[in-house]
Motif scaffolding. Structure first.
Motif, PDB file in Angstrom:
ATOM      1  N   VAL A 221       0.851  -1.211   0.000  1.00 32.10           N
ATOM      2  CA  VAL A 221       0.000   0.000   0.000  1.00 32.10           C
ATOM      3  C   VAL A 221       0.882   1.255   0.000  1.00 32.10           C
ATOM      4  N   GLY A 222       1.911   1.234   0.850  1.00 31.80           N
ATOM      5  CA  GLY A 222       2.829   2.385   0.895  1.00 31.80           C
ATOM      6  C   GLY A 222       3.445   2.644  -0.468  1.00 31.80           C
ATOM      7  N   CYS A 223       3.805   1.571  -1.153  1.00 29.76           N
ATOM      8  CA  CYS A 223       4.406   1.701  -2.493  1.00 29.76           C
ATOM      9  C   CYS A 223       3.409   2.256  -3.505  1.00 29.76           C
ATOM     10  N   ALA A 224       2.188   1.711  -3.480  1.00 32.67           N
ATOM     11  CA  ALA A 224       1.168   2.182  -4.430  1.00 32.67           C
ATOM     12  C   ALA A 224       0.873   3.663  -4.190  1.00 32.67           C
ATOM     13  N   LEU A 225       0.846   4.052  -2.910  1.00 29.09           N
ATOM     14  CA  LEU A 225       0.598   5.452  -2.551  1.00 29.09           C
ATOM     15  C   LEU A 225       1.725   6.352  -3.087  1.00 29.09           C
ATOM     16  N   LEU A 226       2.952   5.991  -2.765  1.00 25.85           N
ATOM     17  CA  LEU A 226       4.083   6.826  -3.177  1.00 25.85           C
ATOM     18  C   LEU A 226       4.297   6.795  -4.694  1.00 25.85           C
ATOM     19  N   ALA A 227       4.013   5.640  -5.305  1.00 29.45           N
ATOM     20  CA  ALA A 227       4.218   5.521  -6.759  1.00 29.45           C
ATOM     21  C   ALA A 227       3.287   6.445  -7.535  1.00 29.45           C
ATOM     22  N   SER A 228       2.161   6.808  -6.922  1.00 31.14           N
ATOM     23  CA  SER A 228       1.233   7.672  -7.668  1.00 31.14           C
ATOM     24  C   SER A 228       1.856   9.040  -7.948  1.00 31.14           C
ATOM     25  N   GLY A 229       2.933   9.367  -7.239  1.00 30.25           N
ATOM     26  CA  GLY A 229       3.650  10.606  -7.538  1.00 30.25           C
ATOM     27  C   GLY A 229       4.489  10.510  -8.803  1.00 30.25           C
ATOM     28  N   PHE A 230       4.555   9.328  -9.389  1.00 27.52           N
ATOM     29  CA  PHE A 230       5.399   9.133 -10.586  1.00 27.52           C
ATOM     30  C   PHE A 230       4.567   8.904 -11.854  1.00 27.52           C
ATOM     31  N   ARG A 231       3.259   9.104 -11.768  1.00 24.76           N
ATOM     32  CA  ARG A 231       2.423   8.848 -12.951  1.00 24.76           C
ATOM     33  C   ARG A 231       2.785   9.799 -14.081  1.00 24.76           C
TER      34      ARG A 231
END
Lengths: 417, 149
Positions: free
Chosen positions: A399-409
């Motif tokens: 979940v932490g990864c999915a949350l932070l990864a959204s900053g790289f869309r």
């Protein structure tokens, strides 16, 4: 090339232990540089006297003076690494007090470590990576809302977890035992995508964490590959809805344990380790196996038992298992044995790790072991507080990864804003 | 000429004095500069490896911290080689400084247990004490020469 993170080293003994080179190597691996705050002899005498802790070792006096200089802004640093010899009582007191002092009086991220001559750069890498991430990627860690369609994968030592999120909601999860790292990740991702009803081509950004993060990150062409200390902190406060203020995150993992003191979702101090598998989720797995039950049944059974009825110290997984077998042979009930196993693991984490971070409420337990309610109960008893276990706590890293990864869309990055 | 172990072993001043009176100083003379930019006060000038703490097992058991054993790997052989010793207690950082108090305790114990002439002094805090301090060291070193002759 990004600018190197400057990490101030406060230490006693690493050179004479032959491990200073390992510290340099770990720092180099995460594009950081170690430095030793430059002080005059007069500064050292003054700062040491002002601090008020009587130390006999001159190098510890030097460390105290350097900590004061950092807190007072005499020396610029991005982060602090405190390291002293394992088994030195004097150094342990100084190490703990300096970590607490820096944490309370500055914004500098700090990690402390006690080394032996066997300490390697590999052992230090995750800690150093977390330290530099906190210093370098504050903008990234400031993210509080998941946006778009993203995938997070946590390649742990025991299990691999995957989560698909869309517009701040978890829409798919996958959980499989880790066997072959990439294949297990593929399986977990396939499960999560299926539940979410989307294909991998639709995913806008991917983040990976856990022991297999680099391998899986390459395999999935991830946008973010991040160690689990910062990712789990973000995931924990996000899922527990405690993104602002202090919190303490405890993750008892399959191979090691993490205790993280968090402020506004960003780790301040943390410890990572575990002397033996006896203080990890692995011991609880063995307990469940010996009791002939599934690991998911261990928690409810433990809640029906009384831990004090069975003497058990799982400092070593072999001796812990012996205690377990002896107790059952002596007629103890499975309920009491299960409760004792949970208490033993909680007690070791409490004694070995939670003493090294400042426990601030709420205390959030995450990871697969947080689903073992007997363990959560025992930890709550030891800490004298109600432990928070957020929904989806077993997927915390993903979940932490999915949350932070959204900053790289879309090829952008939170760090560039 | 007598081999004289000096404590603090980093003391340049002590090392010079022993040398000046015709003896061989056994130590790790190192200039403690006004500014400390190294990891510790007595950062070793040579590259130590994890094998050094293992060599230190000759002087301290495995449960003793690795930093102590690593330091003993350097100091232990010098102590064994020594024929006399000068120990200055409570010295100022600038006089010479060894970073680890536990190692210092062990070093002094090993010296005291050797059957050799030992001079133990407290670091002087005034000019008057300083004169007496130098005089005592001079007398000790001269005595060693006479004994060796």
């Amino acid at each position: 090339m990004t600018q190197k993170v400057r990490v101030a080293q406060l230490s006693c003994g690493p050179e004479h232990s032959g491990v200073q080179g390992e510290i340099y190597e770990a720092a180099e691996a995460v594009n950081a540089e170690m430095f030793f705050p430059d002080l005059t002899l007069a500064d050292i005498r003054r700062y040491y006297d002002e601090f008020g802790l009587e130390a006999r070792s001159p190098d510890l006096k030097l460390a105290i003076a350097r900590a004061k200089a950092l807190v007072e802004g005499r020396v610029d640093a991005d982060a602090v690494f405190i390291a002293t010899c394992f088994r030195c009582a004097e150094a342990a007191i100084v190490r703990n007090e300096l970590r607490r002092y820096i944490h309370e009086h500055s914004d500098l991220p700090v990690v402390s470590y006690s080394f032996t001559e066997r300490t390697t750069a590999g052992t230090l890498l995750t800690r150093m990576e977390a330290l530099t991430t906190i210093a370098r990627r504050r903008a990234l860690l400031a993210r509080e809302v998941q946006e778009g369609l993203t995938l997070g994968v946590d390649s742990g030592s025991s299990t691999t977890k995957a989560v698909v999120m869309r517009d701040n909601e978890i829409i798919g999860t996958g959980w499989v035992p880790t066997v072959r790292v990439n294949e297990s990740a593929d399986e977990a991702v396939a499960l999560a995508l299926k539940e979410a009803g989307v294909t991998i081509d639709e995913i806008e950004a991917i983040g990976t964490t856990g022991y297999g993060r680099f391998l899986v990150g390459d395999h999935l062409a991830a946008n973010l590959v991040q160690e689990e200390l910062t990712v789990n902190s973000k995931g924990a406060v996000y899922l527990a809805d405690r993104q602002h203020g202090p919190a303490t995150v405890i993750d008892i993992g399959g191979m090691d344990n993490k205790a993280i003191s968090v402020q506004d979702g960003i780790p301040g101090t943390f410890t990572m380790g575990g002397i033996c598998a006896g203080a990890s989720g692995r011991f609880l797995e063995m307990t469940a196996k010996r009791l002939g039950i599934d690991i998911t049944e261990l928690g409810p059974i433990a809640m029906k038992g009384i831990s004090k009825k069975v003497p058990m110290n799982s400092y070593c997984i072999v001796f812990g298992t012996q205690s377990l077998v002896n107790a059952l042979a002596a007629g103890s009930t499975p309920e009491d044995v299960a409760a004792a196993a949970c208490h033993s693991v909680a007690e070791q984490v409490f004694e070995q790790q939670l003493q090294e971070v400042d426990i601030k409420e709420p205390v959030i337990m995450v990871g697969g072991t947080s689903l073992i309610e007997g363990l959560v109960h025992e930890m709550g008893q030891l800490l004298q507080t109600d432990i928070l276990v957020p929904p989806h706590s077993q997927f915390i890293g993903a979940v932490g990864c999915a949350l932070l990864a959204s900053g790289f869309r879309g090829g952008r990055s939170d760090e560039s804003v | 000429m007598v081999k004289v172990f000096i404590y603090p072993s980093t003391s340049l001043i002590l090392s010079d004095m022993v040398d000046r009176w015709g003896h061989e100083p056994l130590g790790a003379a190192l200039q403690i500069r006004e500014r400390i930019q190294t990891p510790g006060f007595d950062s070793p000038p040579l590259q130590m490896t994890p094998d050094d703490p293992k060599r230190g097992l000759r002087y301290a058991a495995v449960e003793v911290p690795s930093g102590v054993r690593g330091r003993m790997a350097l100091m232990g052989p010098l102590i064994e080689e020594s024929e006399a010793a000068i120990v200055i207690n409570d010295a100022d950082f600038s006089f010479g400084c060894m970073g680890c108090a536990r190692t210092n305790e062990l070093v002094k114990l090993l010296i005291r247990h050797r059957d050799i002439p030992i001079l133990e002094l407290t670091y002087p805090r005034s000019e008057e004490e300083g004169v007496a301090f130098v005089g005592a060291i001079k007398q000790f070193l001269t005595g060693l020469s006479e004994g060796a002759a």
